[in-house]
Design an enzyme around this catalytic site. Structure first.
Site, PDB file in Angstrom:
ATOM      1  N   GLY A 156      25.683  34.402  48.247  1.00 48.94           N
ATOM      2  CA  GLY A 156      24.787  34.973  47.254  1.00 48.94           C
ATOM      3  C   GLY A 156      24.730  36.485  47.352  1.00 48.94           C
ATOM      4  N   SER A 166      30.547  31.572  50.270  1.00 47.45           N
ATOM      5  CA  SER A 166      29.746  32.445  49.419  1.00 47.45           C
ATOM      6  C   SER A 166      28.310  32.477  49.933  1.00 47.45           C
ATOM      7  CB  SER A 166      29.800  31.976  47.964  1.00 47.45           C
ATOM      8  OG  SER A 166      29.412  30.616  47.853  1.00 47.45           O
ATOM      9  N   GLY A 181      29.235  31.886  41.221  1.00 45.99           N
ATOM     10  CA  GLY A 181      30.023  31.301  42.300  1.00 45.99           C
ATOM     11  C   GLY A 181      31.406  30.882  41.828  1.00 45.99           C
ATOM     12  N   ASP A 182      31.485  30.404  40.592  1.00 50.08           N
ATOM     13  CA  ASP A 182      32.782  30.011  40.041  1.00 50.08           C
ATOM     14  C   ASP A 182      33.657  31.239  39.798  1.00 50.08           C
ATOM     15  OD1 ASP A 182      31.720  27.438  40.038  1.00 50.08           O
ATOM     16  OD2 ASP A 182      30.993  27.635  37.987  1.00 50.08           O
ATOM     17  N   GLU A 233      24.244  38.239  49.778  1.00 47.89           N
ATOM     18  CA  GLU A 233      24.855  38.744  51.018  1.00 47.89           C
ATOM     19  C   GLU A 233      26.379  38.780  50.943  1.00 47.89           C
ATOM     20  OE1 GLU A 233      23.070  37.348  54.834  1.00 47.89           O
ATOM     21  OE2 GLU A 233      21.903  36.053  53.497  1.00 47.89           O
ATOM     22  N   GLY A 234      26.941  38.527  49.773  1.00 51.30           N
ATOM     23  CA  GLY A 234      28.386  38.609  49.616  1.00 51.30           C
ATOM     24  C   GLY A 234      29.097  37.336  49.992  1.00 51.30           C
TER      25      GLY A 234
END
Length: 313
Positions: free
Chosen positions: A225, A223, A254-255, A227-228
Site C-alpha cells: 500500500g 505490495s 494493486g493490479d 509503504e510501497g
C-alpha cells in the site's frame, strides 16, 4: 519478444459510487457513479495496453453484460480470448467517501466442467515458451481450490512463465504444489496468511518472502500500500517507494503494480528498474479512475522519482 496473456476466471464490473460520507444504516445520495469492466487480470491487461504492450485476455464472461468488456478490449486493442457463457458477469460495489473505499464483492458465475475445458483449450492454443501468463484473482464457484496449482503446472509444462496473484486457499494450494509459479505477488495480509504469523515490520515481510524464495519461487513481490512494495529473489531484496501523489481512485492500484511488474519482466529489466516501473504504474493509476494509466511519459517521469533501496535478505 515476450507475449503476455492474463487469465481472469472471476471478472467483475466495478461499480464505483462516490458518497459525501458513508454512514452504516443510513440512506445515501450518490454524488457520482461509474462502471468499469474489470477483474484482476483484465485490469492488468488494461494497464499494459495503456503502456503500449500487446496483451491477450482469457477467462470467462457472462454473455448478458459482455458488452462492457468488449468495449474495453476494442478501445485498447486487447486481444479477447474469453469464453462467453449464459448469465451475467458479477457487479462489485465500491463505495468511496473521504474516509476511503468500502468494497462489496458479489459472487460470480459458476464455472462448470465444460467451461473449464474451453478455458484450458484457449490456454493450450495461446501459450508457449515465449509467453508470460498472469493468473489473477479469486476463483468462482465450481472451481476447485487447486485449480491455479494445476494451471501453473500445465502452463509451465509448455514453457510459459507464470505470475500468480491470488489469495487464501487457492494461493496456499499453488504454493504447496510441486510445480511453483515463477513470480507471486501477495499483499502483506496475503503473505501473513501464508506464513501463519503477523508481519508488522519490513524485515518480517522480507523474511517471509525469502522463505517463499527458498521454497522455490524465483521472485516474490509484496505490495504494501502506502509503504510501497518489497521485491525478493535469491540473494537480493529491494524496497521501492513512490512519491506521494494526488489520488483520484485507488481502484485497480494493486493490479497496476502487477502490470508494471509484468512490463519490467517482459523487457528483461534489472530488478531495481522493474521495481521502479511497477511502483510508477501503481502511482500513475492513482491519478486516474478505473484501471487506467496516464501517458507513458508521465509514468516514466514517476519511475525516475521512485526510491529503491537494498535490504538484507
Amino acid at each position: 519478444m515476450t507475449r503476455i496473456l492474463t487469465l481472469t476466471l472471476n471478472p467483475a464490473i466495478d461499480r464505483t459510487v462516490t458518497l459525501d460520507r458513508l454512514v452504516p444504516g443510513a440512506v445515501h445520495r450518490a454524488r457520482a457513479v461509474r462502471d468499469d469492466a474489470g477483474g484482476k487480470g483484465i485490469n492488468v491487461a488494461s494497464c499494459l495496453a495503456d503502456w503500449g504492450l500487446p496483451v491477450t485476455v482469457a477467462g470467462v464472461l457472462g454473455a448478458g453484460n459482455a458488452g462492457a468488456f468488449e468495449a474495453l478490449f476494442s478501445a485498447k486493442g486487447i486481444e479477447d480470448r474469453c469464453v462467453c457463457v449464459a448469465g451475467e458477469t458479477r457487479i462489485n460495489l465500491k463505495l468511496v467517501d473521504p474516509a476511503g473505499t468500502t468494497d462489496v464483492n458479489l459472487p460470480g458465475l459458476a464455472l462448470g466442467p465444460a467451461t473449464l475445458r474451453a478455458v484450458r483449450a484457449v490456454l493450450a492454443e495461446a501459450t508457449g515458451p515465449d509467453v508470460l501468463a498472469v493468473l489473477a484473482g479469486s476463483l468462482p464457484a465450481g472451481a476447485e481450490t487447486g485449480l491455479y496449482a494445476e494451471l501453473t503446472a500445465e502452463l509451465k509444462g509448455r514453457g510459459t512463465r507464470v505470475l500468480l496473484d491470488a489469495s487464501g486457499p487457492p494461493l496456499a494450494a499453488a504454493l504447496a504444489a510441486e510445480t511453483l509459479p515463477d513470480v507471486v505477488k501477495p499483499n502483506r495480509h496475503e503473505l501473513e496468511e501464508w506464513a501463519g504469523r503477523p508481519l508488522p515490520a519490513l524485515a518480517d515481510v522480507v523474511g517471509a518472502a525469502a522463505d517463499l524464495v527458498r521454497r522455490g519461487v524465483p521472485l516474490v513481490a509484496v505490495s504494501l500500500g502506502a509503504e510501497g512494495a518489497v521485491f525478493v529473489r535469491e540473494n537480493e531484496a529491494l524496497h521501492a517507494l513512490a512519491p506521494a501523489i494526488e489520488v483520484a481512485s485507488t481502484v485497480g492500484a494493486g493490479d497496476a503494480l502487477v502490470a508494471g511488474l509484468v512490463a519490467g519482466l517482459a523487457a528483461d529489466l534489472r530488478l531495481a528498474d522493474t521495481a521502479r516501473v511497477a511502483l510508477a504504474f501503481a502511482a500513475g493509476k492513482l491519478t486516474r479512475a478505473g484501471a487506467n494509466l496516464p501517458g507513458r511519459e508521465q509514468v516514466e517521469a514517476i519511475a525516475r522519482t521512485v526510491e529503491v533501496r537494498a535490504l538484507t535478505v
